[in-house]
Design an enzyme around this catalytic site. Structure first.
Site, PDB file in Angstrom:
ATOM      1  N   THR A  52      63.601   2.652  99.887  1.00 51.61           N
ATOM      2  CA  THR A  52      63.742   3.922  99.161  1.00 51.61           C
ATOM      3  C   THR A  52      64.127   4.982 100.180  1.00 51.61           C
ATOM      4  O   THR A  52      63.303   5.382 101.010  1.00 51.61           O
ATOM      5  CB  THR A  52      62.413   4.301  98.473  1.00 51.61           C
ATOM      6  N   LYS A  97      67.231   1.490  96.804  1.00 48.19           N
ATOM      7  CA  LYS A  97      66.852   2.279  95.624  1.00 48.19           C
ATOM      8  C   LYS A  97      67.285   3.730  95.830  1.00 48.19           C
ATOM      9  O   LYS A  97      67.193   4.254  96.937  1.00 48.19           O
ATOM     10  CB  LYS A  97      65.331   2.196  95.462  1.00 48.19           C
ATOM     11  N   HIS A 114      64.886   8.963  91.648  1.00 49.78           N
ATOM     12  CA  HIS A 114      63.468   9.015  92.017  1.00 49.78           C
ATOM     13  C   HIS A 114      62.640   9.643  90.883  1.00 49.78           C
ATOM     14  O   HIS A 114      61.680  10.387  91.121  1.00 49.78           O
ATOM     15  CB  HIS A 114      63.283   9.817  93.320  1.00 49.78           C
ATOM     16  N   GLY A 117      58.505   3.562  86.225  1.00 48.35           N
ATOM     17  CA  GLY A 117      57.574   4.231  87.128  1.00 48.35           C
ATOM     18  C   GLY A 117      56.380   4.813  86.402  1.00 48.35           C
ATOM     19  O   GLY A 117      55.260   4.299  86.480  1.00 48.35           O
ATOM     20  N   ARG A 118      56.614   5.881  85.630  1.00 47.92           N
ATOM     21  CA  ARG A 118      55.477   6.552  84.993  1.00 47.92           C
ATOM     22  C   ARG A 118      54.856   5.715  83.879  1.00 47.92           C
ATOM     23  O   ARG A 118      53.638   5.774  83.676  1.00 47.92           O
ATOM     24  CB  ARG A 118      55.905   7.911  84.447  1.00 47.92           C
TER      25      ARG A 118
HETATM   26  C1  FMN Z   1      53.780   9.727  90.760  1.00 46.62           C
HETATM   27  C2  FMN Z   1      54.973   9.011  91.279  1.00 46.62           C
HETATM   28  C3  FMN Z   1      54.929   8.422  92.535  1.00 46.62           C
HETATM   29  C4  FMN Z   1      56.057   7.748  93.023  1.00 46.62           C
HETATM   30  N1  FMN Z   1      55.971   7.137  94.252  1.00 46.62           N
HETATM   31  C5  FMN Z   1      57.035   6.409  94.708  1.00 46.62           C
HETATM   32  C6  FMN Z   1      56.925   5.673  95.913  1.00 46.62           C
HETATM   33  O1  FMN Z   1      55.896   5.685  96.574  1.00 46.62           O
HETATM   34  N2  FMN Z   1      58.000   4.944  96.296  1.00 46.62           N
HETATM   35  C7  FMN Z   1      59.167   4.893  95.577  1.00 46.62           C
HETATM   36  O2  FMN Z   1      60.112   4.210  95.963  1.00 46.62           O
HETATM   37  N3  FMN Z   1      59.282   5.573  94.421  1.00 46.62           N
HETATM   38  C8  FMN Z   1      58.246   6.310  93.962  1.00 46.62           C
HETATM   39  N4  FMN Z   1      58.351   6.963  92.772  1.00 46.62           N
HETATM   40  C9  FMN Z   1      59.591   6.821  91.970  1.00 46.62           C
HETATM   41  C10 FMN Z   1      59.511   5.600  91.054  1.00 46.62           C
HETATM   42  O3  FMN Z   1      59.552   4.395  91.760  1.00 46.62           O
HETATM   43  C11 FMN Z   1      60.670   5.578  90.049  1.00 46.62           C
HETATM   44  O4  FMN Z   1      61.898   5.726  90.735  1.00 46.62           O
HETATM   45  C12 FMN Z   1      60.568   6.666  88.987  1.00 46.62           C
HETATM   46  O5  FMN Z   1      59.230   6.939  88.644  1.00 46.62           O
HETATM   47  C13 FMN Z   1      61.345   6.219  87.749  1.00 46.62           C
HETATM   48  O6  FMN Z   1      61.273   7.162  86.740  1.00 46.62           O
HETATM   49  P1  FMN Z   1      60.244   7.069  85.500  1.00 46.62           P
HETATM   50  O7  FMN Z   1      58.934   7.529  86.031  1.00 46.62           O
HETATM   51  O8  FMN Z   1      60.836   8.003  84.516  1.00 46.62           O
HETATM   52  O9  FMN Z   1      60.223   5.627  85.044  1.00 46.62           O
HETATM   53  C14 FMN Z   1      57.255   7.664  92.250  1.00 46.62           C
HETATM   54  C15 FMN Z   1      57.281   8.252  90.997  1.00 46.62           C
HETATM   55  C16 FMN Z   1      56.170   8.914  90.490  1.00 46.62           C
HETATM   56  C17 FMN Z   1      56.234   9.511  89.117  1.00 46.62           C
END
Ligand code: FMN
Length: 389
Positions: A156, A254, A278, A332-333
């Site tokens: 990432t 990513k 992200h 993610g969420r």
């Molecule tokens: C609270 C939170 C923490 C996240 N932490 C990371 C992380 O540590 N590493 C990473 O690659 N992406 C992280 N992401 C991004 C997610 O992997 C993903 O790209 C994103 O949540 C996708 O969108 P969605 O939440 O609408 O599904 C995070 C997202 C959220 C909401």
């Protein structure tokens, strides 16, 4: 005991909001600046329409696929998220849920549980790496993940530390000492079920990041590791090629939204890219990932696996992404809301909601497998798409 099953991710999110202390809930909502990208990730899916059949649909639909060499029982992977303080079992509960439903999961470098424990719960674990520290330190982190049994790496690299929000950010302490506990006590006491879930384990959230520990050293605090990451100069494309070659196995980049970056990623030797902003937590004003997906899929989809993440909340969203060129999606969420609402069972519940939504959408559009879904299956309105780079 009350029936804690929920019928949609939206219901899970409402339960999470009621159950989590305000700071923890707000940390999961996340987003940046005015939240335009975060909102567009969701809104854009609503603009893509279907044309369902009324009879003659297939009686059986095949949902299975593969990604980065791993069989998936349906085309969904849990995206890596740093889920500090949501639930005492954290990423282990997420991994158990993924394993029980036959899908893979990414494990964040900033996760609260050690990679060894998480892989023990779900062998289909991809370790997520940030560009933080020296090449030797990054290689050591990947080696630890390999030794633990991780079957792929997700790099990432899109984070640019733009975290100011118009709606304000929650207070997150470096560690839960007495002063922080006093400051957070009112909101924690207002959420007794969440507080009790920790107290009965005998501990409050440690707020450390064990997978960022140097060999032989204790886990650093979240902010300790974050500070080091901020001071690391951004990676070059040579660094990306070095990472992929050093891992020497299934490797996803990513955060790709531009066609030129996607082509460079192919040249750097990656096996997969995730079209992602992200989750709208990074540079606000970037279009919804789904708008940028078709251009990237057209450019590199015959050379690497293309997945999408950002805004997926239902099975029909997964099918929309497949129609626009994704092989699978990452969420993610959605699993975080499930985890907050009902622990491991809540994450399983979210995966079941997505799975049955994919199945009913395939039935409606008359496709007998996820591989058959194509661009004719959705109506893309004029002006929807973005070709970036
Ligand atoms: C609270 C939170 C923490 C996240 N932490 C990371 C992380 O540590 N590493 C990473 O690659 N992406 C992280 N992401 C991004 C997610 O992997 C993903 O790209 C994103 O949540 C996708 O969108 P969605 O939440 O609408 O599904 C995070 C997202 C959220 C909401």
């Amino acid at each position: 005991m009350a029936n804690r099953w929920f019928e949609s991710v939206a219901v899970a999110q409402r339960r999470a909001r009621r159950r989590l202390p305000r700071s923890v809930y707000t940390a999961l909502v996340a987003g940046s600046e005015r939240g335009a990208t975060m909102d567009d990730n969701l809104a854009a899916f609503g603009e893509l329409e279907f044309a369902p059949h009324v009879a003659g649909q297939p009686a059986h639909r095949e949902l299975a696929t593969t990604l980065m060499g791993q069989p998936l029982s349906f085309p969904v992977v849990i995206s890596p998220t740093g889920v500090q303080a949501v639930h005492p079992e954290g990423e282990v509960a997420v991994a158990q849920a993924a394993a029980s439903r036959g899908v893979a999961a990414g494990l964040s470098s900033f996760a609260s549980k050690p990679v060894e424990e998480v892989v023990g719960a779900n062998p289909k674990t991809f370790f997520q790496v940030y560009w933080s520290g020296t090449r030797d330190e990054i290689a050591a982190r990947m080696e630890r993940a390999r030794a633990a049994g991780c079957v792929g790496v997700i790099a990432t690299l899109d984070w640019s530390f733009a975290t100011a929000r118009d709606w304000g950010s929650p207070f997150i302490p470096d560690r839960l000492g007495v002063r922080a506990a006093v400051r957070l006590a009112p909101e924690a006491l207002a959420r007794p079920a969440w507080l009790w879930s920790y107290l009965r384990t005998g501990a409050l959230p440690a707020l450390t990041v064990p997978n960022m520990a140097r060999p032989g050293e204790p886990a650093p605090s979240f902010f300790g590791a974050y500070g080091e990451w901020m001071q690391t100069p951004p990676p070059t494309w040579d660094d990306v090629a070095w990472m992929a070659a050093t891992w020497d196995g299934p490797f996803m980049l990513k955060g790709v939204v531009r066609v030129d970056d996607a082509k460079r990623a192919v040249d750097a030797g990656v096996n997969a890219v995730s079209v992602s902003n992200h989750g709208g937590n990074n540079l606000d004003g970037t279009p919804a990932a789904i708008r940028a997906l078709p251009a990237v899929a057209r450019a590199v989809g015959d050379q690497v696996e293309v997945v999408l993440d950002g805004g997926v909340r239902r099975g029909s969203d997964v099918v929309r992404a497949l129609a626009l060129g994704a092989r699978a999606v990452m969420v993610g969420r959605a699993p975080l809301w499930g985890l907050a609402a009902n622990g491991r069972a809540g994450v399983e519940n979210v995966l079941d909601v997505l799975r049955s939504g994919i199945d009913s959408t395939l039935r409606a559009i008359g496709r007998s497998s996820v591989q058959e879904v194509c661009d004719e299956d959705v109506v893309v309105p004029p002006g929807f798409l973005r070709q970036l780079g």
